[in-house]
Design a protein around this motif. Structure first.
Motif, PDB file in Angstrom:
ATOM      1  N   PHE A   1       6.070   0.909  -5.028  1.00  0.00           N
ATOM      2  CA  PHE A   1       7.100   0.143  -5.194  1.00  0.00           C
ATOM      3  C   PHE A   1       7.848  -0.201  -3.944  1.00  0.00           C
ATOM      4  N   LYS A   2       8.304  -1.793  -3.821  1.00  0.00           N
ATOM      5  CA  LYS A   2       8.678  -2.036  -2.585  1.00  0.00           C
ATOM      6  C   LYS A   2      10.250  -2.149  -2.449  1.00  0.00           C
ATOM      7  N   ASN A   3      10.965  -1.324  -3.611  1.00  0.00           N
ATOM      8  CA  ASN A   3      12.340  -1.172  -3.639  1.00  0.00           C
ATOM      9  C   ASN A   3      12.610   0.099  -4.329  1.00  0.00           C
ATOM     10  N   LYS A   4      13.830   0.702  -4.169  1.00  0.00           N
ATOM     11  CA  LYS A   4      14.252   1.769  -4.733  1.00  0.00           C
ATOM     12  C   LYS A   4      14.773   1.392  -6.142  1.00  0.00           C
ATOM     13  N   ALA A   5      14.554   2.112  -7.015  1.00  0.00           N
ATOM     14  CA  ALA A   5      15.150   1.972  -8.441  1.00  0.00           C
ATOM     15  C   ALA A   5      16.391   2.539  -8.414  1.00  0.00           C
TER      16      ALA A   5
ATOM     17  N   ILE B   1       5.573  -4.876  -6.025  1.00  0.00           N
ATOM     18  CA  ILE B   1       4.720  -3.850  -6.018  1.00  0.00           C
ATOM     19  C   ILE B   1       3.507  -3.941  -5.206  1.00  0.00           C
ATOM     20  N   GLU B   2       2.780  -3.005  -4.933  1.00  0.00           N
ATOM     21  CA  GLU B   2       1.409  -3.101  -4.456  1.00  0.00           C
ATOM     22  C   GLU B   2       0.574  -2.123  -5.015  1.00  0.00           C
ATOM     23  N   VAL B   3      -0.346  -2.498  -5.478  1.00  0.00           N
ATOM     24  CA  VAL B   3      -1.282  -1.739  -6.328  1.00  0.00           C
ATOM     25  C   VAL B   3      -2.737  -1.373  -5.148  1.00  0.00           C
ATOM     26  N   THR B   4      -3.028   0.095  -5.289  1.00  0.00           N
ATOM     27  CA  THR B   4      -4.103   0.427  -4.057  1.00  0.00           C
ATOM     28  C   THR B   4      -4.911   1.378  -5.017  1.00  0.00           C
TER      29      THR B   4
ATOM     30  N   TRP C   1      -5.821  17.224  -2.527  1.00  0.00           N
ATOM     31  CA  TRP C   1      -6.650  15.800  -2.532  1.00  0.00           C
ATOM     32  C   TRP C   1      -7.108  15.396  -1.074  1.00  0.00           C
ATOM     33  N   LYS C   2      -8.356  14.738  -1.057  1.00  0.00           N
ATOM     34  CA  LYS C   2      -8.541  14.416   0.294  1.00  0.00           C
ATOM     35  C   LYS C   2      -8.888  12.828   0.027  1.00  0.00           C
ATOM     36  N   THR C   3      -8.313  11.847   0.855  1.00  0.00           N
ATOM     37  CA  THR C   3      -8.507  10.452   0.922  1.00  0.00           C
ATOM     38  C   THR C   3      -9.689  10.070   1.790  1.00  0.00           C
ATOM     39  N   LYS C   4     -10.715   9.412   1.129  1.00  0.00           N
ATOM     40  CA  LYS C   4     -11.915   8.872   1.881  1.00  0.00           C
ATOM     41  C   LYS C   4     -11.561   7.368   2.408  1.00  0.00           C
ATOM     42  N   SER C   5     -11.002   6.667   1.504  1.00  0.00           N
ATOM     43  CA  SER C   5     -10.607   5.378   1.698  1.00  0.00           C
ATOM     44  C   SER C   5      -9.321   4.799   0.859  1.00  0.00           C
ATOM     45  N   THR C   6      -8.902   3.788   1.165  1.00  0.00           N
ATOM     46  CA  THR C   6      -7.754   2.829   0.565  1.00  0.00           C
ATOM     47  C   THR C   6      -8.016   1.551   0.486  1.00  0.00           C
ATOM     48  N   GLN C   7      -7.898   0.854  -0.756  1.00  0.00           N
ATOM     49  CA  GLN C   7      -8.085  -0.637  -0.508  1.00  0.00           C
ATOM     50  C   GLN C   7      -6.627  -1.138  -1.405  1.00  0.00           C
ATOM     51  N   VAL C   8      -6.148  -2.279  -0.950  1.00  0.00           N
ATOM     52  CA  VAL C   8      -5.062  -3.007  -1.766  1.00  0.00           C
ATOM     53  C   VAL C   8      -5.856  -3.655  -2.721  1.00  0.00           C
ATOM     54  N   LYS C   9      -5.556  -3.731  -3.929  1.00  0.00           N
ATOM     55  CA  LYS C   9      -6.176  -4.445  -5.099  1.00  0.00           C
ATOM     56  C   LYS C   9      -5.301  -5.472  -5.654  1.00  0.00           C
ATOM     57  N   TYR C  10      -4.002  -5.446  -5.347  1.00  0.00           N
ATOM     58  CA  TYR C  10      -2.997  -6.397  -5.814  1.00  0.00           C
ATOM     59  C   TYR C  10      -1.631  -6.179  -5.026  1.00  0.00           C
ATOM     60  N   GLN C  11      -0.965  -7.203  -4.978  1.00  0.00           N
ATOM     61  CA  GLN C  11       0.563  -7.088  -4.761  1.00  0.00           C
ATOM     62  C   GLN C  11       1.201  -8.289  -4.973  1.00  0.00           C
ATOM     63  N   ASN C  12       2.574  -8.024  -4.956  1.00  0.00           N
ATOM     64  CA  ASN C  12       3.494  -9.266  -5.116  1.00  0.00           C
ATOM     65  C   ASN C  12       4.868  -8.686  -4.665  1.00  0.00           C
ATOM     66  N   SER C  13       5.999  -9.335  -4.744  1.00  0.00           N
ATOM     67  CA  SER C  13       7.161  -9.217  -4.107  1.00  0.00           C
ATOM     68  C   SER C  13       7.634  -7.963  -4.480  1.00  0.00           C
TER      69      SER C  13
ATOM     70  N   SER D   1       2.756  10.516 -11.210  1.00  0.00           N
ATOM     71  CA  SER D   1       1.104  10.592 -11.599  1.00  0.00           C
ATOM     72  C   SER D   1       0.504   9.400 -11.209  1.00  0.00           C
ATOM     73  N   VAL D   2       1.368   8.062 -11.127  1.00  0.00           N
ATOM     74  CA  VAL D   2       0.574   6.859 -10.706  1.00  0.00           C
ATOM     75  C   VAL D   2       1.372   5.979  -9.894  1.00  0.00           C
ATOM     76  N   THR D   3       2.723   6.404  -9.670  1.00  0.00           N
ATOM     77  CA  THR D   3       3.491   5.506  -8.763  1.00  0.00           C
ATOM     78  C   THR D   3       4.460   6.525  -7.782  1.00  0.00           C
ATOM     79  N   ASP D   4       4.756   5.930  -6.854  1.00  0.00           N
ATOM     80  CA  ASP D   4       5.615   6.575  -5.830  1.00  0.00           C
ATOM     81  C   ASP D   4       7.172   6.125  -5.870  1.00  0.00           C
ATOM     82  N   GLU D   5       7.130   5.554  -7.157  1.00  0.00           N
ATOM     83  CA  GLU D   5       8.823   4.910  -7.213  1.00  0.00           C
ATOM     84  C   GLU D   5       9.497   6.057  -7.326  1.00  0.00           C
TER      85      GLU D   5
END
Length: 179
Positions: free
Chosen positions: A41-45, A19-22, A5-17, A115-119
């Motif tokens: 995810f901003k925390n470890k599960a 999670i962050e969705v990009t 995979w090659k990343t061209k750009s990244t943009q934050v679409k939403y975040q709260n305490s 497939s959708v999260t780094d949790e």
């Protein structure tokens, strides 16, 4: 292996305490332009399976808003990325069940939906238990049940427990304890 995979750009679409969705503009492995969404995810599960000398464990029941369903799970929560994972697990078990333990074994590291999260999740077996009062957070309205560990594993096998961390953790403990 090399990342196709090659990343061209990244943009934050939403975040709260929590999670962050990009949104990522990417070139996919076949060479085509594509969009990929990622939940960070901003925390470890953390999942904890307390087991007493008689082979009982504790499950926590609560309504899960994203599913609009009631869910029975092992005690679990989040630990800040910068804090010690074990200390966060000890805090979480005490908050949700009132249980403390003197013997802790990290039995598992897993990714919950890679497939959708780094949790990243960690599951602990907690033994040599003592009991006290719960310290629920304001977002928690929990029921707690004590059941034989074999019964919790049966609930997994019959689809009554569906939470991924709970399923994986309980099956691992069943192997460790040779149930």
């Amino acid at each position: 292996m090399e990342n196709p995979w090659k990343t061209k750009s990244t943009q934050v679409k939403y975040q709260n305490s929590w999670i962050e969705v990009t949104e990522h503009q990417v070139v996919n492995p076949s060479g085509s332009d594509s969009i990929y969404g990622k939940v960070h995810f901003k925390n470890k599960a953390l999942g904890i399976i307390p087991v007493d000398k008689e082979g009982n464990t504790w499950l926590v029941g609560q309504h899960r808003y994203p599913l609009n369903e009631y869910s029975w799970e092992i005690p679990m929560g989040g630990g800040p990325l910068e804090l010690d994972i074990l200390e966060s697990a000890k805090r979480e078990l005490k908050e949700e069940t009132g249980i403390s333990a003197t013997k802790w074994t990290n039995i598992m590291r897993l990714h919950t939906s890679n497939s959708v999260t780094d949790e990243e999740a960690f599951v602990y077996l907690a033994e040599d238990l003592t009991f006290g009062e719960t310290e629920f957070e304001e977002t928690e309205e929990l029921q707690i049940i004590k059941i034989p560990l074999k019964e919790a594993v049966r609930k997994v096998m019959e689809g009554e427990i569906t939470d991924a961390i709970s399923v994986a953790g309980l099956l691992k403990v069943a192997m460790i304890k040779k149930l």
